[in-house]
Design a protein around this motif. Sequence first.
Motif, PDB file in Angstrom:
ATOM      1  N   SER A 153      35.693  46.249  33.818  1.00 42.10           N
ATOM      2  CA  SER A 153      36.842  45.260  34.098  1.00 42.10           C
ATOM      3  C   SER A 153      36.804  44.365  35.659  1.00 42.10           C
ATOM      4  O   SER A 153      36.453  45.123  35.899  1.00 42.10           O
ATOM      5  N   ALA A 154      37.997  43.423  35.380  1.00 43.95           N
ATOM      6  CA  ALA A 154      38.518  42.517  36.719  1.00 43.95           C
ATOM      7  C   ALA A 154      39.216  44.063  37.690  1.00 43.95           C
ATOM      8  O   ALA A 154      40.163  44.561  37.334  1.00 43.95           O
ATOM      9  N   GLN A 155      38.505  43.468  38.529  1.00 40.92           N
ATOM     10  CA  GLN A 155      39.166  44.754  40.336  1.00 40.92           C
ATOM     11  C   GLN A 155      40.165  44.598  40.902  1.00 40.92           C
ATOM     12  O   GLN A 155      40.772  45.002  42.309  1.00 40.92           O
ATOM     13  N   ARG A 156      41.016  43.084  40.470  1.00 42.33           N
ATOM     14  CA  ARG A 156      41.802  42.797  41.094  1.00 42.33           C
ATOM     15  C   ARG A 156      42.822  44.140  41.904  1.00 42.33           C
ATOM     16  O   ARG A 156      43.664  43.996  42.584  1.00 42.33           O
ATOM     17  N   ASP A 157      43.552  44.406  40.226  1.00 41.75           N
ATOM     18  CA  ASP A 157      44.519  46.269  40.883  1.00 41.75           C
ATOM     19  C   ASP A 157      43.491  47.112  41.016  1.00 41.75           C
ATOM     20  O   ASP A 157      43.912  47.805  39.180  1.00 41.75           O
ATOM     21  N   PRO A 158      42.890  47.772  41.086  1.00 43.19           N
ATOM     22  CA  PRO A 158      42.434  48.442  40.862  1.00 43.19           C
ATOM     23  C   PRO A 158      43.482  50.138  40.131  1.00 43.19           C
ATOM     24  O   PRO A 158      43.277  50.935  39.988  1.00 43.19           O
ATOM     25  N   LEU A 159      43.873  50.138  41.728  1.00 45.54           N
ATOM     26  CA  LEU A 159      45.288  51.226  40.693  1.00 45.54           C
ATOM     27  C   LEU A 159      45.815  50.866  39.631  1.00 45.54           C
ATOM     28  O   LEU A 159      45.930  52.026  39.270  1.00 45.54           O
ATOM     29  N   ALA A 160      45.716  50.096  38.550  1.00 46.95           N
ATOM     30  CA  ALA A 160      46.780  49.855  37.757  1.00 46.95           C
ATOM     31  C   ALA A 160      45.209  50.048  36.534  1.00 46.95           C
ATOM     32  O   ALA A 160      45.344  50.513  35.781  1.00 46.95           O
ATOM     33  N   THR A 161      43.648  49.723  37.422  1.00 45.86           N
ATOM     34  CA  THR A 161      43.117  50.224  36.151  1.00 45.86           C
ATOM     35  C   THR A 161      42.739  52.347  36.268  1.00 45.86           C
ATOM     36  O   THR A 161      42.740  52.179  34.960  1.00 45.86           O
ATOM     37  N   VAL A 162      43.074  52.588  36.981  1.00 45.27           N
ATOM     38  CA  VAL A 162      43.131  53.573  37.123  1.00 45.27           C
ATOM     39  C   VAL A 162      43.565  54.334  36.231  1.00 45.27           C
ATOM     40  O   VAL A 162      44.500  55.318  35.353  1.00 45.27           O
ATOM     41  N   ARG A 163      45.062  53.374  36.333  1.00 39.22           N
ATOM     42  CA  ARG A 163      46.904  53.795  35.597  1.00 39.22           C
ATOM     43  C   ARG A 163      45.891  53.921  34.085  1.00 39.22           C
ATOM     44  O   ARG A 163      46.643  54.615  33.519  1.00 39.22           O
ATOM     45  N   GLN A 164      45.201  52.538  33.815  1.00 39.76           N
ATOM     46  CA  GLN A 164      45.595  52.302  32.199  1.00 39.76           C
ATOM     47  C   GLN A 164      44.561  53.710  31.865  1.00 39.76           C
ATOM     48  O   GLN A 164      44.069  53.407  30.398  1.00 39.76           O
ATOM     49  N   LEU A 165      43.429  53.760  32.750  1.00 45.38           N
ATOM     50  CA  LEU A 165      41.732  54.351  32.222  1.00 45.38           C
ATOM     51  C   LEU A 165      42.989  55.638  31.773  1.00 45.38           C
ATOM     52  O   LEU A 165      42.289  56.181  30.653  1.00 45.38           O
TER      53      LEU A 165
END
Lengths: 214, 214
Positions: free
Chosen positions: A80-92
């Motif tokens: 996925s796009a890494q524009r918002d890394p923290l959100a990615t962790v959160r979503q994961l």
Amino acid sequence: MVKKTREESLATRESLLAAALQVFRERGVAHTRLSDVAERAGVTRGAIYWHFKDKAELFQAVCARGTLPVEALLAEASQSAQRDPLATVRQLALMALAQLAQHPDTQAMFDVIFHKCEFTEELAPVVAKNDADRAACLSQVQSLFEQAVACGQLPPTTDTFLATQGMHAYMVGLMHEWVLNPRSYDLAACAEPLLDCYLSGLAIRPPVCRPAAG
Amino acid sequence: MVKKTREESLATRESLLAAALQVFRERGVAHTRLSDVAERAGVTRGAIYWHFKDKAELFQAVCARGTLPVEALLAEASQSAQRDPLATVRQLALMALAQLAQHPDTQAMFDVIFHKCEFTEELAPVVAKNDADRAACLSQVQSLFEQAVACGQLPPTTDTFLATQGMHAYMVGLMHEWVLNPRSYDLAACAEPLLDCYLSGLAIRPPVCRPAAG
DNA sequence: ATAAAAGCATACATGCACGTATGTAAATTT
DNA sequence: AAATTTACATACGTGCATGTATGCTTTTAT
């Protein structure tokens, strides 16, 4: 009425895996008799020894099927796009908890892994795969935290290694304890606030220690 | 050279407990043969069956000795002054992690509990005691969080139940994962920053969900 | 159609860990 | 000092889960 078609054979294998998961959860992996698994699946031990070498291989297959969804999540997130890394962790993390909250098989899986299983050398391949999966997950999350620091989402002083250890521990603990009492609280509803609590702490006062050499 | 004095008998019992802890860790509780424990302790199975009814009772005794220090911490904290409830929780958690970081026997204990043991009905008494201990611990921590809300240390909107679940999960996860790789980081040194990270999140953005009925 | 192999069920042999029963010598008790 | 109990060691019997070997159909390949 002995030999089944190829398709029916796969069905037998699936029912064996399902039966094994149930019996493992009820009696524990070590105390499970293969005759119990066979009986639950409506076959005899002969069928088990046809599809699997022994109990360890059966357990391995059960684990492999159970961890597939989570691994899919990780693989998907890595693209996925890494524009918002923290959100990615959160979503994961949210997806993982949602998977646990919604699927009884996943609950059974983690119940077995956390409370009904002894990780000794006889289960060496499963232990090795677990270690590899954890290492990959930790590495991926730490990478995201590092990107978050680069983005300014986390303070520059953040020890991303420790932050990752904490995050992982939090997730493991939540799943470990929740499967003990799935009715104690609504995990699907509470996952967000629980996660945001830790992530907020991470942004405000991140860990700053150093990992030990070794 | 058979009968020992009362004092020596207690020593034999202790060495049996120590040997059992070691063997449990190496082979897993279910796969442990009492003959192995006896051999490790330098006695025969007869000594085990004299001191304990069976393996379950031996395991129960091992657990009882292992959880004594932590229970002492909780009992001590419950009597301390409650002027600063959050600090009490923090101290409690720090002491527990310090106990784990410093004492090899405690590490072995938790390694067995977390990774080398199946909690089935044959270990029902141990499971019951674990549940009771956890419930008492959770209740005590939640009470402290409620006092923290009353003091203004935590926002009034704080769901103290969820905050407690999160705190407990965090602790369990940290111990669960650290004992897998005690050399991955210096727990004694990192315990403070790790804990303060979560506690800061609790103060800034506490969970606000509602527990499910049931 | 025939041969080969798949997909099990059944039967058998084996070991092993357990629990108990018994032996026994020293340490208590009286 | 005798009797009793303690604290084990030794010996024995037992069951049970495992792994393998074999048998028996039915598919599938040719």
